[in-house]
Design a protein around this motif. Structure first.
Motif, PDB file in Angstrom:
ATOM      1  N   ALA A  31       9.140   8.765   0.308  1.00 51.20           N
ATOM      2  CA  ALA A  31      10.062   9.697  -0.710  1.00 51.20           C
ATOM      3  C   ALA A  31       9.578  11.021  -0.739  1.00 51.20           C
ATOM      4  O   ALA A  31       8.202  11.270  -0.454  1.00 51.20           O
ATOM      5  N   ASP A  32      10.266  11.862  -0.537  1.00 48.43           N
ATOM      6  CA  ASP A  32       9.865  13.287  -0.749  1.00 48.43           C
ATOM      7  C   ASP A  32      10.204  13.866  -2.092  1.00 48.43           C
ATOM      8  O   ASP A  32      11.346  13.700  -2.778  1.00 48.43           O
ATOM      9  N   ALA A  62      14.613   9.501  -1.067  1.00 51.45           N
ATOM     10  CA  ALA A  62      13.846   8.408  -0.873  1.00 51.45           C
ATOM     11  C   ALA A  62      14.608   7.527   0.148  1.00 51.45           C
ATOM     12  O   ALA A  62      15.906   7.365  -0.069  1.00 51.45           O
ATOM     13  N   LYS A  63      13.894   7.147   1.126  1.00 51.51           N
ATOM     14  CA  LYS A  63      14.463   6.130   2.283  1.00 51.51           C
ATOM     15  C   LYS A  63      13.845   4.841   2.174  1.00 51.51           C
ATOM     16  O   LYS A  63      12.528   4.790   2.196  1.00 51.51           O
ATOM     17  N   GLY A 112       3.872  21.714  -6.307  1.00 54.38           N
ATOM     18  CA  GLY A 112       5.487  21.860  -6.155  1.00 54.38           C
ATOM     19  C   GLY A 112       6.044  20.804  -5.500  1.00 54.38           C
ATOM     20  O   GLY A 112       7.337  20.492  -5.774  1.00 54.38           O
ATOM     21  N   ALA A 113       5.515  20.111  -4.591  1.00 51.22           N
ATOM     22  CA  ALA A 113       6.064  18.998  -3.808  1.00 51.22           C
ATOM     23  C   ALA A 113       4.893  18.011  -3.303  1.00 51.22           C
ATOM     24  O   ALA A 113       3.691  18.305  -3.113  1.00 51.22           O
ATOM     25  N   PHE A 114       5.221  16.743  -3.229  1.00 54.98           N
ATOM     26  CA  PHE A 114       4.340  15.920  -2.183  1.00 54.98           C
ATOM     27  C   PHE A 114       5.397  14.703  -1.563  1.00 54.98           C
ATOM     28  O   PHE A 114       6.487  14.657  -1.876  1.00 54.98           O
ATOM     29  N   SER A 115       4.731  14.138  -0.880  1.00 56.31           N
ATOM     30  CA  SER A 115       5.244  13.019  -0.031  1.00 56.31           C
ATOM     31  C   SER A 115       4.611  11.661  -0.366  1.00 56.31           C
ATOM     32  O   SER A 115       3.411  11.800  -0.575  1.00 56.31           O
ATOM     33  N   LEU A 116       5.312  10.690  -0.161  1.00 50.23           N
ATOM     34  CA  LEU A 116       4.664   9.260  -0.118  1.00 50.23           C
ATOM     35  C   LEU A 116       5.331   8.203   0.696  1.00 50.23           C
ATOM     36  O   LEU A 116       6.562   8.490   1.187  1.00 50.23           O
ATOM     37  N   ALA A 122       0.836  -1.304   0.120  1.00 48.63           N
ATOM     38  CA  ALA A 122      -0.041  -0.066  -0.068  1.00 48.63           C
ATOM     39  C   ALA A 122       1.030   1.503   0.117  1.00 48.63           C
ATOM     40  O   ALA A 122       1.981   1.410   0.596  1.00 48.63           O
ATOM     41  N   VAL A 123       0.477   2.220  -0.829  1.00 42.87           N
ATOM     42  CA  VAL A 123       1.036   3.455  -0.875  1.00 42.87           C
ATOM     43  C   VAL A 123       0.215   4.604  -0.293  1.00 42.87           C
ATOM     44  O   VAL A 123      -0.933   4.600  -0.864  1.00 42.87           O
ATOM     45  N   THR A 124       0.696   5.385   0.482  1.00 41.65           N
ATOM     46  CA  THR A 124      -0.025   6.671   0.748  1.00 41.65           C
ATOM     47  C   THR A 124       0.466   7.851   0.504  1.00 41.65           C
ATOM     48  O   THR A 124       1.841   8.195   0.597  1.00 41.65           O
ATOM     49  N   LEU A 125      -0.343   8.883  -0.437  1.00 42.86           N
ATOM     50  CA  LEU A 125       0.327  10.244  -0.844  1.00 42.86           C
ATOM     51  C   LEU A 125       0.008  11.285   0.121  1.00 42.86           C
ATOM     52  O   LEU A 125      -1.148  11.252   0.479  1.00 42.86           O
ATOM     53  N   ASP A 126       0.857  12.082   0.346  1.00 40.79           N
ATOM     54  CA  ASP A 126       0.576  13.323   0.926  1.00 40.79           C
ATOM     55  C   ASP A 126       0.616  14.583  -0.163  1.00 40.79           C
ATOM     56  O   ASP A 126       1.846  15.008  -0.399  1.00 40.79           O
ATOM     57  N   ASN A 127      -0.367  15.052  -0.701  1.00 40.35           N
ATOM     58  CA  ASN A 127      -0.431  16.262  -1.437  1.00 40.35           C
ATOM     59  C   ASN A 127      -0.563  17.486  -1.063  1.00 40.35           C
ATOM     60  O   ASN A 127      -0.910  18.386  -1.535  1.00 40.35           O
ATOM     61  N   SER A 128      -0.359  17.642   0.580  1.00 45.10           N
ATOM     62  CA  SER A 128      -0.805  19.181   0.937  1.00 45.10           C
ATOM     63  C   SER A 128       0.117  20.135   0.208  1.00 45.10           C
ATOM     64  O   SER A 128      -0.181  21.158   0.560  1.00 45.10           O
ATOM     65  N   ASN A 129       1.365  19.832  -0.246  1.00 45.57           N
ATOM     66  CA  ASN A 129       2.251  20.741  -0.810  1.00 45.57           C
ATOM     67  C   ASN A 129       2.255  21.023  -2.389  1.00 45.57           C
ATOM     68  O   ASN A 129       3.157  21.570  -2.905  1.00 45.57           O
ATOM     69  N   ALA A 130       1.122  20.232  -3.025  1.00 46.24           N
ATOM     70  CA  ALA A 130       0.867  20.190  -4.238  1.00 46.24           C
ATOM     71  C   ALA A 130       0.699  21.275  -5.019  1.00 46.24           C
ATOM     72  O   ALA A 130       0.263  22.372  -4.412  1.00 46.24           O
TER      73      ALA A 130
END
Length: 149
Positions: A92-93, A109-110, A72-76, A62-70
């Protein structure tokens, strides 16, 4: 293990961002991806077959995306289980910057692994991870550039 890189894509930032959120584009570009299901704008489920050295495993995750800075940037963040082969989890950022007609995609990415895969040795794992990420981003850049042209 940490991976990072910068990729130039011949497409505007909004096109690149949209492609990064398109399950069909991602499934085509992710090496070994058999299935990618989008449950919500923030949640994806993937089935991927990978060969790392002598170990071949099918991962479900499962992958969860954080689009709060979209856009220009996002995290997963994500976690995959490969049965007896082990597990992989990490995140990854990603940042997207306009540069003329191109978009510069930068990622850090870590990844953490356990089980049989982790016993293969960090050099083999890191080399494989770099090769797979390079393959993904080259395929992604080609697909998005082609679509934007």
């Amino acid at each position: 293990m940490e991976l990072s890189d910068e990729i130039r894509i011949s497409a505007p930032r909004d096109v690149v961002y949209a492609a990064l959120n398109d399950p069909e584009v991602l499934q085509e570009c992710i090496p070994g991806c058999e299935e990618l299901i989008q449950h919500s704008p923030e949640e994806l489920e993937a089935k991927v077959v990978l060969k790392i050295g002598p170990v071949k495993a099918k991962f479900s995750g499962a992958v969860t995306l954080d689009n709060s800075n979209a856009p220009g940037a996002f995290s997963l963040t994500g976690e995959g289980k490969g049965g007896a082969a082990g597990f992989a989890k990490g995140g990854a950022d990603v940042t997207l910057a306009d540069e003329g007609e191109e978009t510069v995609l930068t990622y850090v990415a870590k990844v953490e692994m356990g089980g049989k895969i982790a016993q293969l040795g960090s050099r083999l794992i890191q080399g494989t991870a770099k090769k797979l990420s390079a393959k993904f981003f080259q395929s992604f850049a080609d697909k998005v550039s082609e679509t934007a042209a």
